[in-house]
Scaffold this motif. Structure first.
Motif, PDB file in Angstrom:
ATOM      1  N   THR A   1     147.663 157.076  50.710  1.00 36.13           N
ATOM      2  CA  THR A   1     146.628 158.086  51.263  1.00 36.13           C
ATOM      3  C   THR A   1     147.132 158.410  52.708  1.00 36.13           C
ATOM      4  OG1 THR A   1     144.976 157.119  50.048  1.00 36.13           O
ATOM      5  CG2 THR A   1     144.228 158.617  52.006  1.00 36.13           C
ATOM      6  N   ALA A   2     147.516 157.269  53.553  1.00 39.49           N
ATOM      7  CA  ALA A   2     147.997 157.924  55.062  1.00 39.49           C
ATOM      8  C   ALA A   2     149.172 158.517  54.936  1.00 39.49           C
ATOM      9  CB  ALA A   2     148.157 156.501  55.658  1.00 39.49           C
ATOM     10  N   LYS A   3     150.296 158.399  54.173  1.00 39.98           N
ATOM     11  CA  LYS A   3     151.305 159.101  54.064  1.00 39.98           C
ATOM     12  C   LYS A   3     151.038 160.605  53.677  1.00 39.98           C
ATOM     13  CE  LYS A   3     154.295 155.092  52.578  1.00 39.98           C
ATOM     14  NZ  LYS A   3     155.199 154.597  51.526  1.00 39.98           N
ATOM     15  N   TYR A   4     150.140 160.837  52.872  1.00 47.12           N
ATOM     16  CA  TYR A   4     149.885 162.032  52.237  1.00 47.12           C
ATOM     17  C   TYR A   4     149.226 163.039  53.563  1.00 47.12           C
ATOM     18  CZ  TYR A   4     147.472 165.802  49.576  1.00 47.12           C
ATOM     19  OH  TYR A   4     147.196 166.945  49.242  1.00 47.12           O
TER      20      TYR A   4
ATOM     21  N   THR B   1     150.339 156.877  63.160  1.00 39.59           N
ATOM     22  CA  THR B   1     149.816 156.181  61.986  1.00 39.59           C
ATOM     23  C   THR B   1     149.772 154.682  62.268  1.00 39.59           C
ATOM     24  OG1 THR B   1     152.220 155.863  61.252  1.00 39.59           O
ATOM     25  CG2 THR B   1     150.934 157.843  60.374  1.00 39.59           C
ATOM     26  N   GLY B   2     149.151 154.071  61.258  1.00 35.35           N
ATOM     27  CA  GLY B   2     149.114 152.464  61.481  1.00 35.35           C
ATOM     28  C   GLY B   2     148.151 152.151  62.393  1.00 35.35           C
ATOM     29  N   ILE B   3     147.240 152.926  62.650  1.00 36.99           N
ATOM     30  CA  ILE B   3     146.181 152.393  63.655  1.00 36.99           C
ATOM     31  C   ILE B   3     144.939 151.773  62.781  1.00 36.99           C
ATOM     32  CG2 ILE B   3     144.298 153.263  65.072  1.00 36.99           C
ATOM     33  CD1 ILE B   3     146.210 155.649  65.574  1.00 36.99           C
ATOM     34  N   ALA B   4     144.386 150.380  63.274  1.00 39.64           N
ATOM     35  CA  ALA B   4     143.382 149.958  62.378  1.00 39.64           C
ATOM     36  C   ALA B   4     144.022 149.699  61.076  1.00 39.64           C
ATOM     37  CB  ALA B   4     142.003 150.666  62.314  1.00 39.64           C
ATOM     38  N   HIS B   5     145.216 149.156  60.971  1.00 38.56           N
ATOM     39  CA  HIS B   5     145.982 148.986  59.600  1.00 38.56           C
ATOM     40  C   HIS B   5     146.576 150.362  59.212  1.00 38.56           C
ATOM     41  CE1 HIS B   5     144.705 144.980  59.977  1.00 38.56           C
ATOM     42  NE2 HIS B   5     143.600 145.180  59.764  1.00 38.56           N
TER      43      HIS B   5
ATOM     44  N   PHE C   1     141.382 160.039  60.897  1.00 35.91           N
ATOM     45  CA  PHE C   1     141.377 159.642  59.468  1.00 35.91           C
ATOM     46  C   PHE C   1     141.187 157.993  59.649  1.00 35.91           C
ATOM     47  CE2 PHE C   1     143.236 163.801  59.421  1.00 35.91           C
ATOM     48  CZ  PHE C   1     142.531 164.343  58.469  1.00 35.91           C
ATOM     49  N   GLN C   2     139.846 157.677  59.129  1.00 29.60           N
ATOM     50  CA  GLN C   2     139.466 156.241  59.423  1.00 29.60           C
ATOM     51  C   GLN C   2     139.431 155.401  58.185  1.00 29.60           C
ATOM     52  OE1 GLN C   2     135.492 155.409  60.713  1.00 29.60           O
ATOM     53  NE2 GLN C   2     135.750 153.774  59.382  1.00 29.60           N
ATOM     54  N   PRO C   3     140.241 154.257  57.883  1.00 24.19           N
ATOM     55  CA  PRO C   3     140.232 153.404  56.977  1.00 24.19           C
ATOM     56  C   PRO C   3     139.037 152.685  56.809  1.00 24.19           C
ATOM     57  CG  PRO C   3     141.655 152.550  58.564  1.00 24.19           C
ATOM     58  CD  PRO C   3     141.106 153.792  59.246  1.00 24.19           C
ATOM     59  N   ALA C   4     138.702 152.095  55.616  1.00 26.26           N
ATOM     60  CA  ALA C   4     137.762 150.825  55.593  1.00 26.26           C
ATOM     61  C   ALA C   4     136.433 151.262  56.096  1.00 26.26           C
ATOM     62  CB  ALA C   4     138.325 149.542  56.355  1.00 26.26           C
ATOM     63  N   GLU C   5     135.729 152.379  55.789  1.00 29.27           N
ATOM     64  CA  GLU C   5     134.639 152.556  56.223  1.00 29.27           C
ATOM     65  C   GLU C   5     133.527 151.722  55.354  1.00 29.27           C
ATOM     66  OE1 GLU C   5     130.514 153.982  55.840  1.00 29.27           O
ATOM     67  OE2 GLU C   5     131.929 154.344  54.386  1.00 29.27           O
ATOM     68  N   GLU C   6     133.840 151.515  53.972  1.00 27.99           N
ATOM     69  CA  GLU C   6     133.218 150.728  53.152  1.00 27.99           C
ATOM     70  C   GLU C   6     133.077 149.198  53.658  1.00 27.99           C
ATOM     71  OE1 GLU C   6     131.255 152.090  50.844  1.00 27.99           O
ATOM     72  OE2 GLU C   6     131.898 153.991  50.586  1.00 27.99           O
ATOM     73  N   SER C   7     133.737 148.842  54.572  1.00 30.33           N
ATOM     74  CA  SER C   7     133.902 147.531  55.111  1.00 30.33           C
ATOM     75  C   SER C   7     135.218 146.878  54.645  1.00 30.33           C
ATOM     76  CB  SER C   7     132.652 146.602  54.944  1.00 30.33           C
ATOM     77  OG  SER C   7     132.656 146.174  53.601  1.00 30.33           O
TER      78      SER C   7
END
Length: 431
Positions: free
Chosen positions: A56-59, A73-77, A162-168
């Motif tokens: 997803t991040a690459k896209y 890229t690579g922020i907060a994993h 673009f933030q990852p892990a909103e669902e925890s």
């Protein structure tokens, strides 16, 4: 609003005088609608769980770089941050979309349905964008395209988050908005002055946009209570201390906090026990029972009060029976209230009213939680709701967020593009 009034509004910037005509965001969003829908369908077909959004991040990064944005890229994993600097000087505004899917096996039958499977909590599960995050990302890519095309007129800078892990994040890992804040997404240059976000919701009709000043989504704190008794034979309960009975009393006692102890006219609070575990045999009173649940509140003072009352209630009920209760709040999961800054809401409401007219509605707060709240603790922010349910389908007949049959009227994506584009532009254009 009549066409004449709307036309005049397009020439004014918050009533502070004549200015260049603002963009027609409705027409602009229509021009790119097909590409936004294509983004959404691709992202929907290939979802990834929290902290695992690698493809997803690459896209996202590929498309943002193609627009000429500076991308990190690579922020907060797995997070992606892109910066668009306008040719005119001004403030900086941040726009946020979440990236992660859910451990849900899709049942929509769509031609672009997810067939992805992975391992979650030790089990093989399906993965699905069952909460609209695919739409959120597609919307923000669309906003980036529209604003990048207007770089020469853009009065300031836009930071796309673009933030990852909103669902925890997974157990034992950190992540999400909290980690992005800790890693400096709001404190490093360009430092945003405000942040905007939105959520696609099935409870609202497609075309509707919901706003609210103050608390719009609840805090969420996990709750664990361990009741310690004294094990004995089930036929001789007086020889021990029964933690099962004490746990039952605690469950009932906790419900009186919301119904009898908190100011229900101010804002609702929720105490839910979702899991009770204790004992191994029908004729043995165990020595401990563990309960797990969640606490919800819509303002921070009530949240703190709720925590204190839960702890006191559980401990005193246990003490009254000769047992002991240990109360653990927010051991792993703790989201603050999603709180829309009242001053910022007053400032931006005229823009939303002009853009959407009667389709703009004052939303009721919901007791779901959002880690967008961590951004709002640092800088003023607004979080809005965008409807996705076709107007001819009753709410009770349309799949809710997190359902395996969750879907959306894709016309809502253009509404989301208009919402964030208008907010960003007008915020930057204001003196």
């Amino acid at each position: 609003m009549t066409a004449g009034i709307r036309g005049m509004a397009a020439l004014l910037v918050f009533g502070c005088g004549l200015a260049e005509a603002a963009p027609d965001w409705s027409a602009a969003a229509s021009d790119i609608e097909a590409r936004v829908i294509a983004h959404r369908r691709h992202l929907h077909q290939y979802p990834e769980l929290s902290n695992r959004e690698f493809e997803t991040a690459k896209y996202l990064a590929q498309h943002l770089r193609a627009l000429g944005l500076a991308v990190e890229t690579g922020i907060a994993h797995t997070g992606v941050v892109a910066v668009l600097e306008g040719d005119k000087p001004g403030k900086t505004v941040a726009l946020r979309a979440d990236m992660d899917g859910l451990p849900v096996t899709e049942q929509t039958g769509l031609p672009f349905a997810s067939t992805v499977k992975t391992t979650y909590d030790g089990r093989e599960v399906g993965v699905m964008h069952a909460c609209g995050h695919d739409g959120h990302m597609a919307i923000l890519l669309g906003v980036a395209e529209l604003l990048a095309a207007r770089r020469a007129e853009l009065p300031g800078t836009v930071k796309f988050i673009f933030q990852p892990a909103e669902e925890s994040p997974p157990v034992g890992e950190d992540g999400g908005a909290k980690l992005m804040v800790e890693q400096g997404v709001l404190s490093t240059a360009p430092k945003p002055d405000a942040i905007f976000g939105l959520h696609l919701l099935s409870m609202y009709e497609s075309g509707q946009v919901g706003w609210r000043s103050g608390g719009i989504m609840a805090s969420a704190d996990d709750l664990r209570i361990v009741v310690h008794g004294k094990q004995t034979h089930g036929a001789a309960p007086w020889l021990g201390i029964d933690p099962v009975v004490v746990a039952a009393q605690i469950v009932l006692g906790l419900q009186t906090i919301a119904s009898r102890q908190m100011a229900s006219t101010e804002a609702p609070v929720i105490v839910t026990i979702g899991k009770v575990d204790g004992g191994v045999r029908d004729n043995i009173i165990p020595d401990r029972v563990e309960m797990k649940g969640t606490l919800r509140a819509l303002n921070e003072p009530m949240r703190r009060d709720l925590h204190a009352r839960v702890k006191r209630t559980a401990e005193k009920i246990a003490e009254s029976a000769g047992a002991r209760a240990e109360v653990f709040i927010a051991e792993r999961h703790a989201y603050p209230v999603t709180y829309n800054d009242p001053a910022l809401m007053r400032r931006m409401l005229p823009s939303l009213q002009d853009e959407f007219g009667e389709r703009l509605i004052e939303a009721q707060p919901i007791l779901g939680a959002e880690d967008f709240s961590f951004f709002q603790r640092e800088i003023p922010g607004l979080y809005l709701f965008v409807g996705i349910r076709p107007s001819d389908v009753p709410a009770e007949d349309f799949p809710a967020n997190h359902s395996p049959k969750f879907t959306m009227d894709e016309a809502a994506l253009a509404v989301g593009v208009r919402t964030l584009s208008r907010l960003a532009w007008d915020y930057l254009a204001a003196p």
